[in-house]
Design an enzyme around this catalytic site. Structure first.
Site, PDB file in Angstrom:
ATOM      1  N   GLU A  34      -2.981   7.564  -7.252  1.00 19.96           N
ATOM      2  CA  GLU A  34      -3.033   6.753  -8.462  1.00 19.96           C
ATOM      3  C   GLU A  34      -4.164   7.243  -9.380  1.00 19.96           C
ATOM      4  O   GLU A  34      -5.283   7.395  -8.910  1.00 19.96           O
ATOM      5  CB  GLU A  34      -3.249   5.279  -8.098  1.00 19.96           C
ATOM      6  N   HIS A  70       0.269  -0.624 -10.248  1.00 22.28           N
ATOM      7  CA  HIS A  70      -0.625  -1.322  -9.318  1.00 22.28           C
ATOM      8  C   HIS A  70      -1.228  -2.573  -9.959  1.00 22.28           C
ATOM      9  O   HIS A  70      -2.443  -2.766  -9.967  1.00 22.28           O
ATOM     10  CB  HIS A  70      -1.737  -0.384  -8.829  1.00 22.28           C
ATOM     11  N   ARG A 130       0.849  -1.202   0.000  1.00 23.59           N
ATOM     12  CA  ARG A 130       0.000   0.000   0.000  1.00 23.59           C
ATOM     13  C   ARG A 130       0.875   1.238   0.000  1.00 23.59           C
ATOM     14  O   ARG A 130       1.907   1.291   0.678  1.00 23.59           O
ATOM     15  CB  ARG A 130      -0.912   0.017   1.229  1.00 23.59           C
TER      16      ARG A 130
END
Length: 340
Positions: free
Chosen positions: A280, A299, A251
């Site tokens: 993001e 990601h 994370r």
């Protein structure tokens, strides 16, 4: 009695995977409707009061009319959706955590929310090790040079080569389903693995200062909580041996990214690799886009065909338990343990 189900898949956890898993779990008695969400073609974001969801409240409200069970990865379970979904009783999130669901509002509305822990553990562990190797062996940089017609022999200079995993110490912060698999892979390379996880009760557990002081490689696998926010900052990075490599596929909130860029710019870190970020997509002008010796992926550490299939299977199994009146295995709001 027929139970109406909405399969709200996307372009990763496909509706055909969800429907097939539901049919295997309950060959009869289901009436399944489908709604396709735009992720990952369109990034997730905040929707109403929930995080990391597709912005499809209106479409979801329409699709949930008369629906008792919803199976989805990215649909937003907001107060507005719950207010309109009078028949909804079970909301199965095919992710490791139901961050796209307002649990308090769901509990108040009598809607049980489940999730799919461990669905992407193998994929993320494999990607983590790939990032570690890519950063240590300068694979993206050397490929880019060769693809542009440049052969750089200076990568072979002693100061430009990285350490081997064999015989090196790797520190893992967190030892859940992903961290434990990373540890197993790294031991196969001949690395010594240290773990900082005060909740796991492992024999390998060491306190964070010792782990940092001894680790040539550092990989983050802790959960995002208020306690872990920013747990690896400037002081922690400076405590690593000079020439260390840092990987974060967990994370973005765990790591101070400005401090990471500082450590790379100064040469204290040999390299770093990231799959998760504080914002993001990465905004234009971010330091991350101009910091040297940094490998990045968008990601996608958990992205594998098996992950998508696992997600569908885990959610469908919860639907099967619900239909049979059995306790739900991965219930995020346990106040609603008895539903039928």
């Amino acid at each position: 009695m027929t139970v109406r189900v909405l399969a709200a898949g996307d372009h990763f956890v496909l509706n055909r995977l969800l429907v097939a898993a539901l049919r295997r779990e309950a060959p009869t008695g289901l009436e399944v409707a489908e709604l396709t969400l735009p992720w990952p073609v369109e990034p997730f974001g905040r929707v109403g009061e929930v995080q990391e969801a597709s912005d499809v409240e209106d479409a979801l409200i329409g699709a949930l009319r008369g629906v008792e069970v919803c199976v989805t990865q990215m649909a937003p379970l907001t107060k507005r959706v719950l207010a309109a979904a009078e028949d909804l009783r079970l909301f199965c999130v095919t992710r490791g955590g139901p961050v796209n669901a307002n649990l308090a509002a769901a509990t108040e509305a009598g809607v049980a929310v489940t999730f799919a822990p461990g669905r992407n553990a193998v994929a993320t562990a494999e990607h983590t090790v790939a990032l570690l190797l890519a950063a240590t062996r300068r694979i993206p940089q050397t490929h880019a040079d060769l693809a542009s017609g440049v052969w750089r022999g200076d990568y072979y200079r002693y100061d430009n080569v990285g350490p081997e995993l064999a015989g090196s110490t790797v520190g893992l912060v967190g030892s859940g389903a992903i961290g434990s698999r990373v540890a197993a892979i790294l031991r196969g390379f001949g690395a010594e693995v240290l773990v900082h996880d005060p909740y796991a009760g492992l024999a390998e557990h060491v306190e964070l200062p010792e782990l940092l002081a001894r680790s040539r490689f550092l990989s983050l696998h802790a959960r995002a909580t208020p306690e872990t926010a920013g747990m690896i900052g400037a002081a922690e990075l400076s405590a690593l041996p000079r020439g260390a490599v840092v990987v974060n596929s967990a994370r973005g909130s765990l790591l101070d990214y400005d401090a990471l860029c500082d450590a790379l710019d100064s040469g204290h870190l040999f390299g770093a690799a990231l799959d998760v970020f504080p914002e993001e997509p990465i905004p234009p002008g971010s330091r991350l886009l101009r910091t040297p010796n940094l490998v990045m992926t968008p990601h996608l550490a958990g992205g594998s065909k098996q992950t998508a299939a696992n997600a569908a299977r885990i959610a469908a199994e919860e639907v099967g338990r619900y239909l049979r009146g059995e306790p739900l295995l991965h219930l995020a709001n346990p106040e609603l343990r008895q539903l039928r």
